[in-house]
Scaffold this active site. Structure first.
Site, PDB file in Angstrom:
ATOM      1  N   LYS A 116     -35.280  -7.647-110.405  1.00  0.00           N
ATOM      2  CA  LYS A 116     -35.681  -8.676-111.245  1.00  0.00           C
ATOM      3  C   LYS A 116     -37.061  -8.966-112.273  1.00  0.00           C
ATOM      4  CE  LYS A 116     -34.359 -11.590-107.020  1.00  0.00           C
ATOM      5  NZ  LYS A 116     -34.048  -9.951-106.009  1.00  0.00           N
ATOM      6  N   LYS A 158     -42.741 -12.126-104.788  1.00  0.00           N
ATOM      7  CA  LYS A 158     -41.211 -12.082-104.562  1.00  0.00           C
ATOM      8  C   LYS A 158     -40.824 -10.553-105.156  1.00  0.00           C
ATOM      9  CE  LYS A 158     -38.925 -16.411-107.588  1.00  0.00           C
ATOM     10  NZ  LYS A 158     -37.985 -16.183-108.761  1.00  0.00           N
ATOM     11  N   LYS A 237     -28.520 -20.103-100.080  1.00  0.00           N
ATOM     12  CA  LYS A 237     -27.598 -21.542-100.144  1.00  0.00           C
ATOM     13  C   LYS A 237     -26.424 -21.633 -98.835  1.00  0.00           C
ATOM     14  CE  LYS A 237     -27.052 -19.310-104.568  1.00  0.00           C
ATOM     15  NZ  LYS A 237     -26.380 -18.551-105.855  1.00  0.00           N
ATOM     16  N   GLU A 275     -28.380 -17.377-113.085  1.00  0.00           N
ATOM     17  CA  GLU A 275     -28.989 -18.385-111.703  1.00  0.00           C
ATOM     18  C   GLU A 275     -30.567 -18.817-112.358  1.00  0.00           C
ATOM     19  OE1 GLU A 275     -29.668 -17.318-108.147  1.00  0.00           O
ATOM     20  OE2 GLU A 275     -27.201 -17.086-107.835  1.00  0.00           O
ATOM     21  N   GLU A 288     -32.153 -15.504-111.647  1.00  0.00           N
ATOM     22  CA  GLU A 288     -31.534 -14.285-111.787  1.00  0.00           C
ATOM     23  C   GLU A 288     -30.097 -14.182-112.095  1.00  0.00           C
ATOM     24  OE1 GLU A 288     -31.787 -13.173-107.716  1.00  0.00           O
ATOM     25  OE2 GLU A 288     -30.537 -14.651-106.875  1.00  0.00           O
ATOM     26  N   ARG A 292     -21.363  -9.716-109.567  1.00  0.00           N
ATOM     27  CA  ARG A 292     -20.689  -9.805-108.630  1.00  0.00           C
ATOM     28  C   ARG A 292     -20.011 -11.105-108.593  1.00  0.00           C
ATOM     29  NH1 ARG A 292     -22.677 -13.118-105.352  1.00  0.00           N
ATOM     30  NH2 ARG A 292     -25.391 -12.509-104.170  1.00  0.00           N
ATOM     31  N   VAL A 295     -20.130 -16.517-103.498  1.00  0.00           N
ATOM     32  CA  VAL A 295     -19.621 -16.995-102.371  1.00  0.00           C
ATOM     33  C   VAL A 295     -18.918 -17.560-102.601  1.00  0.00           C
ATOM     34  CG1 VAL A 295     -20.337 -17.992 -99.920  1.00  0.00           C
ATOM     35  CG2 VAL A 295     -21.310 -15.634-101.411  1.00  0.00           C
ATOM     36  N   ARG A 338     -20.653 -23.728 -96.432  1.00  0.00           N
ATOM     37  CA  ARG A 338     -20.754 -23.263 -95.205  1.00  0.00           C
ATOM     38  C   ARG A 338     -20.907 -22.958 -94.104  1.00  0.00           C
ATOM     39  NH1 ARG A 338     -24.116 -17.956 -99.802  1.00  0.00           N
ATOM     40  NH2 ARG A 338     -23.780 -19.268-101.032  1.00  0.00           N
TER      41      ARG A 338
END
Length: 453
Positions: A116, A158, A237, A275, A288, A292, A295, A338
């Site tokens: 990051k 972080k 999330k 994001e 960030e 990939r 979800v 989810r």
């Protein structure tokens, strides 16, 4: 196109990838641990191979075993899904070195965005707004205290590596910082093998909004609109929707343009997500990059008609994107929730046998599930058992459809977060489209505590 793809993942995302591969006439290879021997993805793939014992380090993270299966089966590409090895640069490089295609970006890009701190530096160079903070690793608690004092409390502590909220904590004063630093550093080291920490200024009442991008090897980068992901528990999330109900068209265009600039600057290829945190005045800041498939990718598919897994396969195969930014039309509204096997208030995992599973049906209702009646939810992996996605011509229609579907969703034998989800998506703040990342702690948890009393 590829003839055979090994899926280096499990659960619903493995099933999702298998579905697209089947439609495209591509054979699939599933891998599984002893604990997943009866999983649906194992049954649905063309071939399936056990690669080890239940712990992920002995199975789904065992690079040697995965590559051995790929070689044994004659696979010519590997799709990493999300989580597990999907953002592991070493894995991506080893796939390439083995003469196979990694369905994702180049390992150098994964490596750069995996830190990051390095990602902050890179985005700053690309002209993308970043949150006030430091771009160097913090050596110890004393250095952290000095930096936090200079920035001004509250701040976000972080971890530079990893994700999922691990190693991240809001601190409001020096006493909290000193208490939190070493613990989060050790946690990050344990989970990611990297305890590097940094600090950013805390943005009050932020919205978490991300932009999906597709980038081919010919320099074409297309933003596929945004997703609002502000409903979170434990910094993860649980509800995502597209488009965002919060931002204006002007802000949307700026964010999409910034995402394109960012992807081009780093030479990104394949599907990725930038994001952002967005404040109450719609100023946005880089958070960030996920290198990939996300979800929450189904909500983007629902409003655009694209199959993002198909696009990943085609781009990894060296094909040029067959459409332009202007070709993609956003239609309607989609929301995903989810479904977790967990206590709806404490959010502690709830493993066990699913004695009954009844999924709601109807127009505009989509399921991506990992289980069926009789399956065991084990304690070895992430407790998400599925995703419920709804589509409506308007957000109001989608919200109503989602609430009805959750009321009809039956899972017996284990606890789930469905009560929490139903409470959330019927709350006036959510219906108004004004929820921030603080929704769960400000509106949901206080209500459950009051009821408990």
């Amino acid at each position: 196109m590829f003839k055979k793809v090994l899926i280096a993942n499990r659960g619903e995302i493995a099933r999702r990838i298998i579905r697209t591969c089947k439609r495209l006439g591509i054979e699939t290879v599933a891998i599984y641990s002893d604990a997943d021997a009866n999983s649906l993805h194992v049954k649905e793939a063309t071939e399936s191979f056990c690669i080890g014992k239940p712990p992920v380090t002995q199975s789904y993270l065992n690079i040697d075993s995965i590559l051995d299966v790929a070689k044994q089966t004659g696979a010519d590409a590997i799709h990493p899904g999300y989580g597990l090895l999907s953002e592991n640069a070493t894995f991506a490089k080893r796939v390439k070195d083995a003469g196979l295609t990694f369905i994702g970006p180049k390992f150098e890009v994964i490596q750069a965005m995996g830190s990051k701190i390095e990602a902050r530096k890179t985005m700053q160079q690309a002209g993308v707004p970043i949150v006030q903070g430091v771009n160097e690793p913090i050596a110890d608690t004393e250095a952290a205290a000095k930096i936090a004092e200079d920035i001004g409390y509250p701040v976000m502590l972080k971890a530079s590596a990893g994700g999922g909220g691990i190693g991240m904590q809001l601190v409001n004063n020096e006493q909290e910082l000193r208490k939190a630093f070493e613990g989060n550093q050790k946690r990050a080291q344990s989970f990611f093998g990297d305890g590097t920490m940094f600090i950013e200024k805390f943005i009050a009442e932020p919205h978490h909004i991300e932009v999906q991008v597709l980038a081919d090897a010919f320099g074409n980068v297309i933003p596929v609109y945004e997703r609002e992901c502000s409903i979170q528990r434990r910094n993860q999330k649980v509800v995502e929707e597209a488009p965002s109900p919060f931002i204006s068209e002007e802000t949307r265009k700026k964010m999409l343009d910034a995402a394109v600039d960012a992807a081009k600057h780093i030479g990104y290829t394949n599907a990725g997500t930038i994001e952002f945190l967005v404040d109450s005045d719609q100023n946005f800041y880089f958070l960030e990059m996920n290198t990939r498939l996300q979800v929450e990718h189904p909500v983007t598919e629902e409003i655009t008609g694209l199959d993002l897994v198909e696009q990943q396969l085609k781009m990894a195969n060296g094909e040029k994107l067959a459409f332009t930014r202007e070709d993609i039309q956003q239609k309607g509204h989609a929301i995903e929730v989810r479904i977790y096997a967990e206590h709806p208030v404490t959010f502690f995992p709830s493993p066990g046998k699913i004695t009954k599973l009844v999924l709601p049906e109807g127009e505009g209702i989509r399921h991506e599930v990992a289980v069926e009646t009789g399956n065991d939810v084990t304690p070895f992996y992430d407790p998400m058992i599925g995703k419920l996605i709804v589509f409506g011509t308007t957000r109001e229609e989608a919200c109503a459809k989602l609430a009805d579907a959750l009321r009809s969703y039956v899972v017996e034998g284990i606890q789930t977060n469905i009560p929490m989800l139903l409470e959330t998506v019927t709350h006036e703040q959510f219906l108004a489209g004004s929820t921030t990342t603080k929704f769960v702690e400000e509106y949901y948890l206080p209500k459950t505590t009051a009821v408990g009393k």
